[in-house]
Design a protein around this motif. Structure first.
Motif, short mmCIF file in Angstrom:
data_model
loop_
_atom_site.label_atom_id
_atom_site.label_comp_id
_atom_site.label_asym_id
_atom_site.label_seq_id
_atom_site.Cartn_x
_atom_site.Cartn_y
_atom_site.Cartn_z
N ARG A 138 -6.29 3.62 -5.22
CA ARG A 138 -6.90 4.04 -3.94
C ARG A 138 -6.67 5.52 -3.67
N THR A 139 -6.41 6.27 -4.75
CA THR A 139 -6.16 7.71 -4.61
C THR A 139 -7.32 8.41 -3.93
N ARG A 140 -7.01 9.27 -2.98
CA ARG A 140 -8.05 9.98 -2.24
C ARG A 140 -8.53 11.19 -3.03
N ASP A 141 -9.71 11.68 -2.69
CA ASP A 141 -10.27 12.86 -3.36
C ASP A 141 -9.74 14.14 -2.72
N TYR B 53 -7.02 15.74 1.66
CA TYR B 53 -7.70 14.72 0.86
C TYR B 53 -8.54 13.86 1.78
N SER B 54 -9.57 13.26 1.23
CA SER B 54 -10.37 12.33 2.04
C SER B 54 -10.83 11.16 1.18
N ASP B 55 -11.53 10.24 1.83
CA ASP B 55 -11.90 9.00 1.13
C ASP B 55 -12.74 9.30 -0.11
N PRO B 56 -12.48 8.58 -1.17
CA PRO B 56 -13.25 8.76 -2.40
C PRO B 56 -14.50 7.87 -2.38
N GLU C 237 0.88 -1.18 0.00
CA GLU C 237 0.00 0.00 0.00
C GLU C 237 0.91 1.22 0.00
N TYR D 174 -2.77 0.15 -4.06
CA TYR D 174 -2.61 -1.16 -3.41
C TYR D 174 -2.09 -2.08 -4.52
N TYR E 149 -13.28 1.22 -6.65
CA TYR E 149 -11.90 1.59 -7.01
C TYR E 149 -11.52 0.98 -8.35
N SER F 67 -16.57 4.67 -2.93
CA SER F 67 -15.99 3.41 -2.46
C SER F 67 -15.50 2.48 -3.57
#
Ligand SMILES: O=c1[nH]c(=O)c2[nH]c(=O)[nH]c2[nH]1
Length: 319
Positions: free
Chosen positions: A278-281, A295-298, A176, A207, A302, A300
């Protein structure tokens, strides 16, 4: 009249945990420029094994409840653990190679066999040296790490000469990696479905699972490890190429990693990658310095990017 079904049969034991202490150290592998890894003590060598057995001889157990040919999966577990005590080598691949041959030599009703090993990673704990002036590795205390790990898979069948390997694959899985700058994704198809902004510089989070096959079994079995590919080194090559390479996409990145691994390991004939994006938004950018961002979770779901590279490898090729 209804026809008799045809049957494909297998059974076995999954996730047999093995904690072998004081195994043979891994030594004699070739150093590579991307890695500090050249040996492993194997003072604690932990992994879990899956055993899957194939054979029409087991059919009566299913059709008639006749267990007379059935090796209990509990016995398979005991077999694995006994072999782990007796084993004198230092690699997962070689352990499976020895284990598979012994299984087929012991139980003639087993026609084919598939073995998988997954490393349970531990690392040595840093402790102060006597006098507390500097630190060193405790040679005896290990920390369980829930990190990427090595895997090995071997399949066997019988031949006139005895058990033969029909499939081999090694790997390093569960990496990761997030690189904060030096990755872009632009110039992709723009149409009515496109909402993703082009990014010339994005913090790329992947990942990654990497698998490889050797051209010749001689290179992963036995004691001469000069042509053995250590999964720790493969992990390091992945990391170094990711660090160095400014990619246009994950596709571009895994291809570059593949070329470097082929360059380092002439004994490998196939490499495959499964990379999850797994790039965050991006949520916000600082007004004072646009490098500073949150950045935060995109969403779900992927992206999954796969690549397999193959080549012919001649036996005489120099390392
Ligand atoms: O490296 C990438 N490859 C893609 O195919 C893709 N698709 C996407 O939405 N983002 C990305 N990133």
């Amino acid at each position: 009249m209804s026809q008799e079904p045809t049957y494909a049969i297998s059974y076995g034991k999954m996730h047999v945990p093995v904690y072998r202490v004081y195994a043979q150290p891994l030594a004699g592998i070739q150093p590579i420029p991307e890695s500090l890894f050249t040996s492993r003590s194997n003072t604690l060598w932990a992994f879990e094994v899956d055993v899957e057995v194939f054979g029409q001889n087991f059919l009566p157990a299913y059709t008639e409840g006749d267990n007379s040919a059935v090796v209990a999966t509990d016995s398979m577990k005991n077999f694995v653990l006994r072999e782990a005590l007796d084993y004198t080598g230092s690699t997962l691949e070689d352990f499976l190679y020895v284990l598979g041959q012994h299984f087929l030599d012991t139980y003639e009703q087993m026609e084919r066999l598939q073995l998988t090993a997954r490393e349970l990673p531990f690392s040595l704990v840093p402790v102060p040296q006597r006098g507390y002036a500097s630190f060193t590795e405790s040679g005896i205390l290990f920390r369980r790490t829930h990190d990427d790990y090595a895997v090995a898979e071997l399949s066997f069948e019988r031949s006139e000469r005895g058990p033969v390997v029909t499939f081999q694959r090694s790997g390093r899985v569960g990496l990761e990696l997030l690189k904060v700058t030096g990755s872009s994704f632009t110039r992709f198809v723009q149409d009515e479905y496109t909402t993703l902004p082009e990014r010339v510089d994005r913090p790329l989070f992947v990942y990654l699972d990497v698998h490889w096959k050797y051209a010749h079994h001689e290179d992963f079995v036995g004691r001469d490890l000069a042509r053995y590919v250590a999964a720790e080194q493969v992990r390091d090559v992945v990391q170094v190429v990711f660090h160095e390479f400014v990619s246009e996409s994950i596709q571009h990145l895994v291809h570059e990693i593949g070329l470097r691994l082929f360059q380092r390991y002439p004994q490998i004939c196939e490499l495959s990658f499964a990379a999850q994006n797994r790039t965050r938004d991006q949520i916000s950018v600082s007004e004072s310095d646009e490098k500073i961002r949150v950045y935060s979770d995109p969403f779900s779901a992927y992206g999954l990017i796969k690549l397999t590279l193959q080549r012919e490898v001649r036996m005489t090729e120099e390392v």
